[in-house]
Design a protein around this motif. Structure first.
Motif, PDB file in Angstrom:
ATOM      1  N   THR A 125       0.824  -1.205   0.000  1.00 50.19           N
ATOM      2  CA  THR A 125       0.000   0.000   0.000  1.00 50.19           C
ATOM      3  C   THR A 125       0.866   1.266   0.000  1.00 50.19           C
ATOM      4  O   THR A 125       0.503   2.259  -0.627  1.00 50.19           O
ATOM      5  CB  THR A 125      -0.943   0.028   1.218  1.00 50.19           C
ATOM      6  OG1 THR A 125      -0.174  -0.090   2.425  1.00 50.19           O
ATOM      7  CG2 THR A 125      -1.948  -1.111   1.150  1.00 50.19           C
ATOM      8  N   SER A 126       2.006   1.231   0.660  1.00 53.05           N
ATOM      9  CA  SER A 126       2.880   2.413   0.683  1.00 53.05           C
ATOM     10  C   SER A 126       3.446   2.693  -0.703  1.00 53.05           C
ATOM     11  O   SER A 126       3.551   3.865  -1.115  1.00 53.05           O
ATOM     12  CB  SER A 126       4.008   2.234   1.703  1.00 53.05           C
ATOM     13  OG  SER A 126       4.816   1.113   1.387  1.00 53.05           O
ATOM     14  N   GLN A 129       0.635   4.180  -2.738  1.00 52.15           N
ATOM     15  CA  GLN A 129       0.421   5.579  -2.365  1.00 52.15           C
ATOM     16  C   GLN A 129       1.453   6.478  -3.040  1.00 52.15           C
ATOM     17  O   GLN A 129       1.129   7.571  -3.526  1.00 52.15           O
ATOM     18  CB  GLN A 129       0.504   5.726  -0.844  1.00 52.15           C
ATOM     19  CG  GLN A 129      -0.623   5.044  -0.092  1.00 52.15           C
ATOM     20  CD  GLN A 129      -0.344   4.903   1.389  1.00 52.15           C
ATOM     21  OE1 GLN A 129       0.553   5.567   1.933  1.00 52.15           O
ATOM     22  NE2 GLN A 129      -1.081   4.046   2.067  1.00 52.15           N
ATOM     23  N   ASN A 133       0.653   9.455  -5.792  1.00 58.73           N
ATOM     24  CA  ASN A 133       1.107  10.814  -5.540  1.00 58.73           C
ATOM     25  C   ASN A 133       2.024  11.320  -6.654  1.00 58.73           C
ATOM     26  O   ASN A 133       1.995  12.507  -7.000  1.00 58.73           O
ATOM     27  CB  ASN A 133       1.813  10.904  -4.191  1.00 58.73           C
ATOM     28  CG  ASN A 133       0.831  10.995  -3.028  1.00 58.73           C
ATOM     29  OD1 ASN A 133      -0.038  11.854  -3.018  1.00 58.73           O
ATOM     30  ND2 ASN A 133       0.958  10.101  -2.061  1.00 58.73           N
ATOM     31  N   MET A 159      -4.794   1.127  -1.547  1.00 55.05           N
ATOM     32  CA  MET A 159      -4.188   2.255  -0.837  1.00 55.05           C
ATOM     33  C   MET A 159      -4.179   2.102   0.682  1.00 55.05           C
ATOM     34  O   MET A 159      -3.437   2.789   1.374  1.00 55.05           O
ATOM     35  CB  MET A 159      -4.920   3.556  -1.192  1.00 55.05           C
ATOM     36  CG  MET A 159      -4.797   3.943  -2.646  1.00 55.05           C
ATOM     37  SD  MET A 159      -3.080   4.345  -3.079  1.00 55.05           S
ATOM     38  CE  MET A 159      -3.158   4.195  -4.867  1.00 55.05           C
ATOM     39  N   ASN A 162      -6.837   3.312   5.910  1.00 58.43           N
ATOM     40  CA  ASN A 162      -6.652   4.573   6.630  1.00 58.43           C
ATOM     41  C   ASN A 162      -6.049   5.676   5.771  1.00 58.43           C
ATOM     42  O   ASN A 162      -5.845   6.792   6.269  1.00 58.43           O
ATOM     43  CB  ASN A 162      -5.752   4.337   7.851  1.00 58.43           C
ATOM     44  CG  ASN A 162      -6.382   3.410   8.865  1.00 58.43           C
ATOM     45  OD1 ASN A 162      -7.588   3.465   9.104  1.00 58.43           O
ATOM     46  ND2 ASN A 162      -5.585   2.534   9.461  1.00 58.43           N
ATOM     47  N   TYR A 163      -5.763   5.377   4.515  1.00 57.23           N
ATOM     48  CA  TYR A 163      -5.121   6.384   3.666  1.00 57.23           C
ATOM     49  C   TYR A 163      -6.141   7.403   3.192  1.00 57.23           C
ATOM     50  O   TYR A 163      -7.149   7.072   2.585  1.00 57.23           O
ATOM     51  CB  TYR A 163      -4.450   5.722   2.469  1.00 57.23           C
ATOM     52  CG  TYR A 163      -3.662   6.695   1.611  1.00 57.23           C
ATOM     53  CD1 TYR A 163      -2.578   7.372   2.131  1.00 57.23           C
ATOM     54  CD2 TYR A 163      -4.020   6.927   0.287  1.00 57.23           C
ATOM     55  CE1 TYR A 163      -1.847   8.265   1.362  1.00 57.23           C
ATOM     56  CE2 TYR A 163      -3.297   7.809  -0.495  1.00 57.23           C
ATOM     57  CZ  TYR A 163      -2.206   8.473   0.046  1.00 57.23           C
ATOM     58  OH  TYR A 163      -1.493   9.356  -0.721  1.00 57.23           O
ATOM     59  N   GLN A 164      -5.865   8.674   3.488  1.00 59.96           N
ATOM     60  CA  GLN A 164      -6.772   9.764   3.130  1.00 59.96           C
ATOM     61  C   GLN A 164      -6.166  10.586   1.998  1.00 59.96           C
ATOM     62  O   GLN A 164      -5.053  11.104   2.129  1.00 59.96           O
ATOM     63  CB  GLN A 164      -7.008  10.669   4.342  1.00 59.96           C
ATOM     64  CG  GLN A 164      -7.521   9.938   5.575  1.00 59.96           C
ATOM     65  CD  GLN A 164      -8.987   9.554   5.436  1.00 59.96           C
ATOM     66  OE1 GLN A 164      -9.860  10.416   5.295  1.00 59.96           O
ATOM     67  NE2 GLN A 164      -9.250   8.267   5.480  1.00 59.96           N
ATOM     68  N   GLY A 189     -11.552   7.227   2.123  1.00 62.88           N
ATOM     69  CA  GLY A 189     -10.404   7.851   1.493  1.00 62.88           C
ATOM     70  C   GLY A 189     -10.324   9.363   1.623  1.00 62.88           C
ATOM     71  O   GLY A 189      -9.554  10.008   0.907  1.00 62.88           O
TER      72      GLY A 189
END
Length: 231
Positions: A125-126, A129, A133, A159, A162-164, A189
């Motif tokens: 997930t990192s 992300q 980005n 993602m 908890n990824y906003q 999200g």
């Protein structure tokens, strides 16, 4: 309600009743090279989103399908991109730059660009992300605003729960329930409210294969410009 708004409401009688300055409209998204005559056959569709990048390459018919949509008289014509994220793919920044170069080189007028966060991304997930980005930042640096296409399930899986993301970036979500309504939406999200919903898929009309989408037109300012528009 002013005269121009009233006329627009009459033009989109296939949608839900108009609110003051805002209307619910229905459109399509597709990867196909839709012609002006085929748009004519798609009765009751007010906008289109054409997939312009898929399998790590530009969809060569994207520009003609977008141009045909504007020529037909659609309210909006945008594009979507399907990022390639496996080890054999080009760098995400290069992918986004190639799309932007394509729309500028071909003088493609678009109302918006959507990044698809669906399907098979990496298992991290990192990393995902970071990729998103990079795509987002590259688009902003090139003067193009974007939206995100995903679902709650895909977002959580790709993602992280908890990824906003930025709530100011428009959300196009999918839930295939055949309902022209946001009543099914549950926040995720960072998005409290969606901009658009894919509610029907795998439709064929007049030889065109497409999905069907629902949105609130006028929810965000619609601007004009030479090549790209901001949502």
């Amino acid at each position: 309600m002013n005269r121009s708004t009233t006329l627009l409401c009459l033009l989109i009688t296939f949608a839900l009743p108009c609110a003051l300055g805002q209307q619910y409209i229905v459109g399509i998204d597709t990867i196909e090279n839709v012609t002006s005559s085929e748009y004519t056959c798609l009765v009751g569709k007010a906008f289109a989103i054409i997939n312009c990048f898929n399998q790590d390459q530009i969809v060569s018919t994207c520009s003609s399908a977008v141009t045909a949509g504007w020529s037909y008289g659609l309210l909006e014509v945008g594009i979507s991109i399907t990022p390639c994220v496996n080890d054999t793919c080009n760098d995400p920044v290069d992918q986004m730059k190639s799309v932007i170069q394509y729309i500028y080189s071909n003088n493609v007028r678009i109302s918006h660009m959507w990044i698809e966060v669906t399907g098979n991304w990496t298992s991290s997930t990192s990393t995902n992300q970071q990729i998103l980005n990079q795509l987002f930042t590259t688009a902003n640096n090139e003067g193009v605003q974007i939206g995100i296409f995903t679902s709650q399930k895909d977002w959580y899986g790709i993602m992280g729960q908890n990824y906003q993301f930025s709530h100011t970036v428009p959300l196009w979500y999918y839930h295939i329930d055949n309902m022209q309504s946001f009543g099914d939406y549950r926040p995720f999200g960072g998005w409290q409210n969606p901009t658009m919903k894919r509610f029907k898929q795998n439709v064929t009309t007049c030889g065109v294969f497409y999905n069907v989408d629902y949105r609130l037109y006028g929810a965000r300012p619609s601007t004009t410009g030479h090549t790209t528009h901001h949502l």
